[in-house]
Design a protein around this motif. Structure first.
Motif, PDB file in Angstrom:
ATOM      1  N   ARG A 127       0.853  -1.193   0.000  1.00  0.00           N
ATOM      2  CA  ARG A 127       0.000   0.000   0.000  1.00  0.00           C
ATOM      3  C   ARG A 127       0.888   1.240   0.000  1.00  0.00           C
ATOM      4  O   ARG A 127       0.428   2.340   0.310  1.00  0.00           O
ATOM      5  CB  ARG A 127      -0.898   0.025   1.243  1.00  0.00           C
ATOM      6  CG  ARG A 127      -1.910  -1.097   1.283  1.00  0.00           C
ATOM      7  CD  ARG A 127      -2.760  -1.041   2.560  1.00  0.00           C
ATOM      8  NE  ARG A 127      -3.405  -2.318   2.757  1.00  0.00           N
ATOM      9  CZ  ARG A 127      -2.830  -3.369   3.360  1.00  0.00           C
ATOM     10  NH1 ARG A 127      -1.623  -3.246   3.870  1.00  0.00           N
ATOM     11  NH2 ARG A 127      -3.453  -4.510   3.454  1.00  0.00           N
ATOM     12  N   VAL A 146       6.692  -9.727  12.356  1.00  0.00           N
ATOM     13  CA  VAL A 146       6.699  -9.479  10.914  1.00  0.00           C
ATOM     14  C   VAL A 146       8.126  -9.459  10.354  1.00  0.00           C
ATOM     15  O   VAL A 146       8.368  -9.900   9.235  1.00  0.00           O
ATOM     16  CB  VAL A 146       5.968  -8.158  10.586  1.00  0.00           C
ATOM     17  CG1 VAL A 146       6.153  -7.767   9.133  1.00  0.00           C
ATOM     18  CG2 VAL A 146       4.493  -8.287  10.915  1.00  0.00           C
ATOM     19  N   THR A 156       8.395 -11.008  -1.613  1.00  0.00           N
ATOM     20  CA  THR A 156       7.012 -11.061  -2.105  1.00  0.00           C
ATOM     21  C   THR A 156       6.039 -10.343  -1.173  1.00  0.00           C
ATOM     22  O   THR A 156       4.881 -10.145  -1.529  1.00  0.00           O
ATOM     23  CB  THR A 156       6.542 -12.520  -2.259  1.00  0.00           C
ATOM     24  OG1 THR A 156       6.675 -13.180  -0.987  1.00  0.00           O
ATOM     25  CG2 THR A 156       7.374 -13.263  -3.287  1.00  0.00           C
ATOM     26  N   LEU A 157       6.509  -9.960   0.024  1.00  0.00           N
ATOM     27  CA  LEU A 157       5.588  -9.335   0.988  1.00  0.00           C
ATOM     28  C   LEU A 157       5.838  -7.845   1.156  1.00  0.00           C
ATOM     29  O   LEU A 157       5.005  -7.140   1.721  1.00  0.00           O
ATOM     30  CB  LEU A 157       5.703 -10.031   2.353  1.00  0.00           C
ATOM     31  CG  LEU A 157       5.311 -11.509   2.393  1.00  0.00           C
ATOM     32  CD1 LEU A 157       5.553 -12.100   3.777  1.00  0.00           C
ATOM     33  CD2 LEU A 157       3.846 -11.692   2.018  1.00  0.00           C
ATOM     34  N   LEU A 329      -3.289 -20.173   2.771  1.00  0.00           N
ATOM     35  CA  LEU A 329      -2.908 -19.235   3.834  1.00  0.00           C
ATOM     36  C   LEU A 329      -1.792 -18.304   3.348  1.00  0.00           C
ATOM     37  O   LEU A 329      -1.796 -17.098   3.622  1.00  0.00           O
ATOM     38  CB  LEU A 329      -2.466 -20.037   5.068  1.00  0.00           C
ATOM     39  CG  LEU A 329      -2.071 -19.255   6.307  1.00  0.00           C
ATOM     40  CD1 LEU A 329      -3.184 -18.325   6.752  1.00  0.00           C
ATOM     41  CD2 LEU A 329      -1.715 -20.210   7.446  1.00  0.00           C
ATOM     42  N   HIS A 330      -0.846 -18.856   2.592  1.00  0.00           N
ATOM     43  CA  HIS A 330       0.213 -18.022   2.018  1.00  0.00           C
ATOM     44  C   HIS A 330      -0.392 -16.944   1.109  1.00  0.00           C
ATOM     45  O   HIS A 330       0.036 -15.790   1.144  1.00  0.00           O
ATOM     46  CB  HIS A 330       1.182 -18.885   1.197  1.00  0.00           C
ATOM     47  CG  HIS A 330       2.258 -19.527   2.021  1.00  0.00           C
ATOM     48  ND1 HIS A 330       2.006 -20.464   2.990  1.00  0.00           N
ATOM     49  CD2 HIS A 330       3.610 -19.372   2.015  1.00  0.00           C
ATOM     50  CE1 HIS A 330       3.152 -20.854   3.546  1.00  0.00           C
ATOM     51  NE2 HIS A 330       4.141 -20.206   2.974  1.00  0.00           N
ATOM     52  N   ARG A 332      -3.375 -15.658   1.241  1.00  0.00           N
ATOM     53  CA  ARG A 332      -4.084 -14.640   2.033  1.00  0.00           C
ATOM     54  C   ARG A 332      -3.094 -13.710   2.733  1.00  0.00           C
ATOM     55  O   ARG A 332      -3.318 -12.500   2.816  1.00  0.00           O
ATOM     56  CB  ARG A 332      -5.017 -15.311   3.050  1.00  0.00           C
ATOM     57  CG  ARG A 332      -6.209 -15.997   2.404  1.00  0.00           C
ATOM     58  CD  ARG A 332      -7.349 -16.211   3.417  1.00  0.00           C
ATOM     59  NE  ARG A 332      -6.955 -17.068   4.508  1.00  0.00           N
ATOM     60  CZ  ARG A 332      -7.239 -18.373   4.575  1.00  0.00           C
ATOM     61  NH1 ARG A 332      -7.913 -18.956   3.590  1.00  0.00           N
ATOM     62  NH2 ARG A 332      -6.860 -19.086   5.615  1.00  0.00           N
ATOM     63  N   LEU A 333      -1.992 -14.286   3.202  1.00  0.00           N
ATOM     64  CA  LEU A 333      -0.972 -13.456   3.848  1.00  0.00           C
ATOM     65  C   LEU A 333      -0.357 -12.483   2.856  1.00  0.00           C
ATOM     66  O   LEU A 333      -0.146 -11.302   3.158  1.00  0.00           O
ATOM     67  CB  LEU A 333       0.145 -14.342   4.395  1.00  0.00           C
ATOM     68  CG  LEU A 333       0.114 -14.672   5.870  1.00  0.00           C
ATOM     69  CD1 LEU A 333       1.258 -15.596   6.214  1.00  0.00           C
ATOM     70  CD2 LEU A 333       0.207 -13.395   6.703  1.00  0.00           C
ATOM     71  N   LYS A 334      -0.036 -13.013   1.684  1.00  0.00           N
ATOM     72  CA  LYS A 334       0.525 -12.165   0.625  1.00  0.00           C
ATOM     73  C   LYS A 334      -0.414 -10.983   0.362  1.00  0.00           C
ATOM     74  O   LYS A 334       0.015  -9.832   0.304  1.00  0.00           O
ATOM     75  CB  LYS A 334       0.712 -13.028  -0.636  1.00  0.00           C
ATOM     76  CG  LYS A 334       0.826 -12.267  -1.936  1.00  0.00           C
ATOM     77  CD  LYS A 334       2.215 -11.756  -2.214  1.00  0.00           C
ATOM     78  CE  LYS A 334       2.317 -11.182  -3.622  1.00  0.00           C
ATOM     79  NZ  LYS A 334       3.584 -10.488  -3.833  1.00  0.00           N
ATOM     80  N   SER A 336      -2.526  -9.694   2.325  1.00  0.00           N
ATOM     81  CA  SER A 336      -2.620  -8.784   3.466  1.00  0.00           C
ATOM     82  C   SER A 336      -1.477  -7.755   3.441  1.00  0.00           C
ATOM     83  O   SER A 336      -1.618  -6.664   3.968  1.00  0.00           O
ATOM     84  CB  SER A 336      -2.648  -9.559   4.792  1.00  0.00           C
ATOM     85  OG  SER A 336      -1.350  -9.932   5.207  1.00  0.00           O
ATOM     86  N   PHE A 337      -0.357  -8.125   2.834  1.00  0.00           N
ATOM     87  CA  PHE A 337       0.760  -7.185   2.722  1.00  0.00           C
ATOM     88  C   PHE A 337       0.757  -6.458   1.379  1.00  0.00           C
ATOM     89  O   PHE A 337       1.174  -5.314   1.292  1.00  0.00           O
ATOM     90  CB  PHE A 337       2.096  -7.927   2.870  1.00  0.00           C
ATOM     91  CG  PHE A 337       2.454  -8.234   4.296  1.00  0.00           C
ATOM     92  CD1 PHE A 337       3.185  -7.336   5.061  1.00  0.00           C
ATOM     93  CD2 PHE A 337       2.038  -9.418   4.889  1.00  0.00           C
ATOM     94  CE1 PHE A 337       3.497  -7.608   6.384  1.00  0.00           C
ATOM     95  CE2 PHE A 337       2.355  -9.698   6.211  1.00  0.00           C
ATOM     96  CZ  PHE A 337       3.083  -8.796   6.957  1.00  0.00           C
TER      97      PHE A 337
END
Ligand SMILES: Cc1cc2nc3c(=O)[nH]c(=O)nc-3n(C[C@H](O)[C@H](O)[C@H](O)COP(=O)(O)OP(=O)(O)OC[C@H]3O[C@@H](n4cnc5c(N)ncnc54)[C@H](O)[C@@H]3O)c2cc1C
Lengths: 352, 496
Positions: A127, A146, A156-157, A329-330, A332-334, A336-337
């Motif tokens: 973001r 984190v 990637t994050l 889950l990976h 969704r985590l990706k 989220s960042f």
């Protein structure tokens, strides 16, 4: 020494606007790892410089583009080192690239991995927000960890801007023992060392010899040598350096190279090819023409996993594929960042 | 123990469905609803926060945990996990309308694998029990919180607990390999691996210290280390706390990383001495306990060096434990410091900030000034090598207003830790207790990222809601009361 974070933040901001994928690029030394980078280059190496380093605090903070060599030189001057002995794989390796790839050298089983040294970071998320996690102290459990999540995430994050690492004094003495034996015996010897109070800080098996590096105080090394016995290699540093940097001829056989992780005491794997065992048997390198699927199958049967390292045929999966619920889950985590999926798209796994 | 719950009144239809569903899933005695049975679960070791849960469940298989989670997910009922309840931040504080899931029945050591230096255990296994079981192989599990006879490994993972030996051997996060975790949806995941690295993101690090917010830990694989040949502890006394702090820096600057490096101040020394008779010098302003371990020759070499450094840095007395019994006794004094302080004051409040080590003198001076200002005594116990402070504020909850003053004093200490570049919690977690201090340590961007990350695991926010990470609105309210550096924190949020 320069702070490029504003320009980098702007580039991320613009990329979000135009949905342009970004390839975060440090010193270009580890481009060969993972899937081919795609997207517009986000140069990270100009954002460079050590920000804070007080040897008494055992913490170093530097901008992510700082050359690894510069960091190691500064530490060395104060008699300290990066605990995880990271491979550089090139003269221009940066701190950020090293952390993003999460690679650790021969000391890893005994002194911890890159992630173990990570204390805090500053990053740009997808973001274009500039965020700080962790800190510059040894113990910190405020909020989710984190900073460690960034280690080995292949960018990637988020874009790493600064990292704080725990550093340690260099051992006062070091000595390498060598012993000729078959692979099976070497595995037994290296695994036995884990349950003995011996100051080992590296162990590998290569071309019919097991190499054991002792490190610690003068007395510790002397006593361990007396207990273990065996022949000493004079000036072993170049050997360990070329293992760490994959400069031994083994790594350049022309055959595809695989990184195999298993439990250290795992018996020799019956997969055709040449083997070099590092990390006391826990990280094994395989140079082989066998099909990837066969290699993965053989290693999985022993409870391990495989990364296609270099020279392999184009593979759908370079890193070990994850079970579906874990992969979800990976993803969704990706998100989220990096909600727009702009950072190092597909570098680790396709669709991530 | 009552299984059915005639005493409970005014249950909502959902609560009725929940209790009936749980009774159908679990054997008799594993579902508690009677207030008398719920009472032991109303708080953790931070007893100023208490609350009865709607129901306590005590499953004993992973399949039962999965079934409980599925049911709670379906009915959208929040779940709080609990190990031994020794947490010091209210992390296991139940929710009135929620399920308290106790892992107390998961007490089996599943296997010890010495050749691979690992052990797999259930989450309710006590920390010390792992080392006891590994002793037969000459090995042990390194992190040793002072609560190690009682606290569970699941709780240790959830808090990323440390111990007096973590300067050299690391925290929980450095000493585990793999977890089995049940998600809020009831899915069983393997996180990490028995191998040294695992494919994918480092979710192992993320789960460690996640305070029961991301998943229920149902199995833990830990690393084992070889027991050092010898461990020896040196006790050094100082007539000034600041000198003791400087001696810590000097030892580390000399390139020595002791296995443990702990400090106690006068009040803590006296309390511990009265309690366990450890042989501490009662008149010292501070003591350092410095443990050196390794081979025989190495320990001897370091003892000489450390004794010299301590004397050189102003120690008034330097003693090496004469034998193993005395070494154990020196540590017993340190490890009993909290209960010892508990004996000299009706109540105490344990703080847990971490600071860069060189800030120690400044922070100690300020704490001592505030102690005078608030009229509340403070006993200081530190993991000095790591810069992790545990000021224990002595108070009496029965005196009107004293708890409130204590909490205010505590908040100022934590704020000071952040100001000098440290953190509000080194090892005890945020839980319920430090939720507002999170607003000091983090800006809204980080907090929003935490919430997004949590939602990736638990989109409905049913795992331990209200703990660990404050909402942005809570911070806005908090910020309106506490102006930091002359600036409102979270200025972008509306005030109300
Ligand atoms: C006298 C005393 C001394 C202490 N000394 C130390 C010390 O030296 N170092 C230190 O770090 N701490 C110390 N503590 C704090 C405490 O013991 C640790 O935080 C410990 O790890 C908590 O374990 P527990 O089993 O009691 O967990 P609980 O208190 O039951 O729970 C703690 C948190 O973990 C979550 N949780 C528990 N089990 C699970 C699970 N299986 N899955 C998911 N979430 C779970 C809970 O929801 C809660 O948020 C001390 C406490 C006391 C009372």
């Amino acid at each position: 020494m320069s702070d490029m974070s504003t320009a980098m933040q702007q580039q991320v901001h613009d990329a979000i606007g135009s949905r342009t994928p970004l390839h975060i690029c440090g010193g270009n030394s580890k481009n060969f790892l993972g899937h081919a980078p795609q997207g517009e280059v986000l140069p990270a190496s100009m954002h460079s410089g050590i920000i804070e380093y007080d040897p008494r605090e055992l913490v170093l903070t530097a901008r992510a583009g700082t050359p690894l060599a510069e960091i190691e030189a500064a530490l060395s001057k104060a008699g300290q080192m990066l605990t995880f002995e990271p491979p550089h794989f090139g003269a221009h390796a940066t701190l950020g690239g090293t952390i993003a790839c999460g690679l650790s050298g021969p000391r890893r089983p005994y002194a911890g991995a890159a992630r173990d040294a990570m204390l805090g970071c500053k990053l740009l998320n997808g973001r274009a927000e500039l965020l700080r996690f962790g800190g510059q102290v040894m113990k910190n459990v405020a909020g989710y960890d984190v900073s460690r999540l960034m280690v080995g995430a292949y960018g990637t994050l988020g874009v790493l801007l600064e990292c704080s690492l725990k550093v340690l004094p260099r051992p006062a003495a070091s000595l390498t023992l060598i012993h000729e034996c078959a692979q099976e015996e070497a595995i037994g010897r290296m695994s036995q060392l884990l349950s003995q109070p011996v100051p080992v800080d590296a162990a590998c098996y290569h071309t019919g010899h097991v190499y054991i590096r002792l490190a610690g105080s003068e007395q510790a090394v002397k006593q361990a040598h007396a207990n273990l016995g065996g022949a000493v290699i004079e000036n072993a540093a170049p050997f360990w350096q070329s293992l760490r940097e994959q400069q031994l001829p083994f790594f350049h056989s022309g055959k595809p190279l695989y990184r195999v992780l298993v439990k250290p005491a795992t018996a020799p794997l019956a997969i055709p090819g040449a083997w070099l065992l590092d990390w006391g048997g826990a990280q094994r390198w395989l140079a082989s023409d066998a099909p990837v699927a066969d290699i993965r199958k053989g290693v999985a049967a022993a409870g391990g996993h495989v990364t296609c390292w270099r020279g392999h045929a184009p593979a759908a999966e370079i890193f070990e594929p994850l079970p579906a619920p874990l992969f979800k889950l990976h993803q969704r985590l990706k998100l989220s960042f990096d909600p727009h999926g702009i950072f190092n798209r597909g570098r680790m796994y396709p669709h991530l | 123990m009552t299984v059915a719950a005639p005493a409970i009144e005014r249950r909502t239809p959902t609560q009725e469905a929940l209790c009936n569903g749980l009774l159908a899933l679990l054997p008799g005695g594993a579902v508690l609803t009677d207030p008398e049975d719920l009472r032991p679960f109303e708080c953790d070791a931070l007893a100023v926060y208490r609350r009865l849960p709607l129901v306590v469940v005590l499953p004993e298989t992973i399949a039962q945990v999965q079934a409980i989670m599925r049911l709670c997910h379906e009915l959208q009922v929040p779940v709080v996990a609990r190990g031994a309840g020794t947490g010091l931040s209210g992390g296991a504080l139940p929710l009135r309308d929620g399920v308290l899931l106790s892992l107390a029945k998961f007490t089996r050591i599943l296997h010890i694998d010495a050749p691979n230096a690992l052990a797999t255990v259930q989450p309710g296994v006590r920390n010390l029990a792992i080392s006891e079981a590994a002793a037969a192989h000459g090995m042990y599990y390194a992190p040793d919180p002072s609560s190690q006879i009682a606290c569970t490994i699941g709780g240790n993972v959830a808090e990323n607990s440390g111990g007096v030996h973590c300067l050299k051997y690391g925290l929980t996060v450095h000493n585990i390999l793999m977890l089995k975790v049940v998600t809020m949806e009831g899915e069983l995941l393997s996180i990490g691996a028995e191998t040294l690295d695992a494919p994918g993101y480092d979710l192992l690090a993320l789960l460690t210290g996640s305070e029961g917010m991301l998943g229920i830990i149902v199995e833990v694989t830990v690393k084992l280390l070889a027991r050092p040949q010898r461990a020896q502890v040196i006790l050094a006394a100082f007539d000034d706390v600041v000198k003791a702090g400087e001696a810590v820096g000097a030892i580390i600057a000399a390139g020595i990383i002791p296995a443990g490096l702990e400090m106690m101040d006068k009040l803590a020394i006296q309390a511990a001495e009265d309690f366990v008779h450890a042989g501490y010098p009662r008149d010292a302003a501070a003591i350092l306990l410095c443990e050196l371990d390794g081979s025989n020759a190495e320990v001897s070499e370091y003892i000489v060096a450390v004794r010299h450094l301590l004397t050189h840095n102003g120690a008034t007395e330097v003693r090496t434990a004469v034998d193993e019994a005395e070494r154990q006794l020196f540590w017993k004094g340190r490890k009993s410091a909290f209960p010892a302080v508990g004996r000299i004051s009706p109540d105490y409040y344990c703080m847990d900030g971490t600071i860069p080590r060189h800030r120690l003198p400044q922070v100690l001076r300020q704490i001592s000034l505030w102690s005078g200002e608030y009229g509340l005594a403070v006993a200081n116990v530190f993991h000095a090598g790591d810069g992790n402070l545990h000021p224990l504020i002595l108070f009496d909850a029965n005196r009107p207003g004293e708890l409130a003053r204590t909490e205010e004093f505590g908040r100022r200490i934590l704020q000071l830790c952040v100001e000098v570049g440290g953190t509000i919690t080194g090892e005890h977690g945020v839980g319920m207790e430090k939720i507002d201090q999170m607003c000091i340590q983090f800006q809204s961007g980080e907090l929003a990222q935490f919430h997004a990350l949590k939602a990736a695991f638990d989109p409905d926010g049913l795992l331990n809601p209200g703990k660990a990470v404050p909402t942005l609105h809570r911070c806005a309210e908090f910020g309106a009361m506490h102006v930091h550096h002359g600036q409102l924190s979270h200025p972008e949020l509306e005030r109300f």
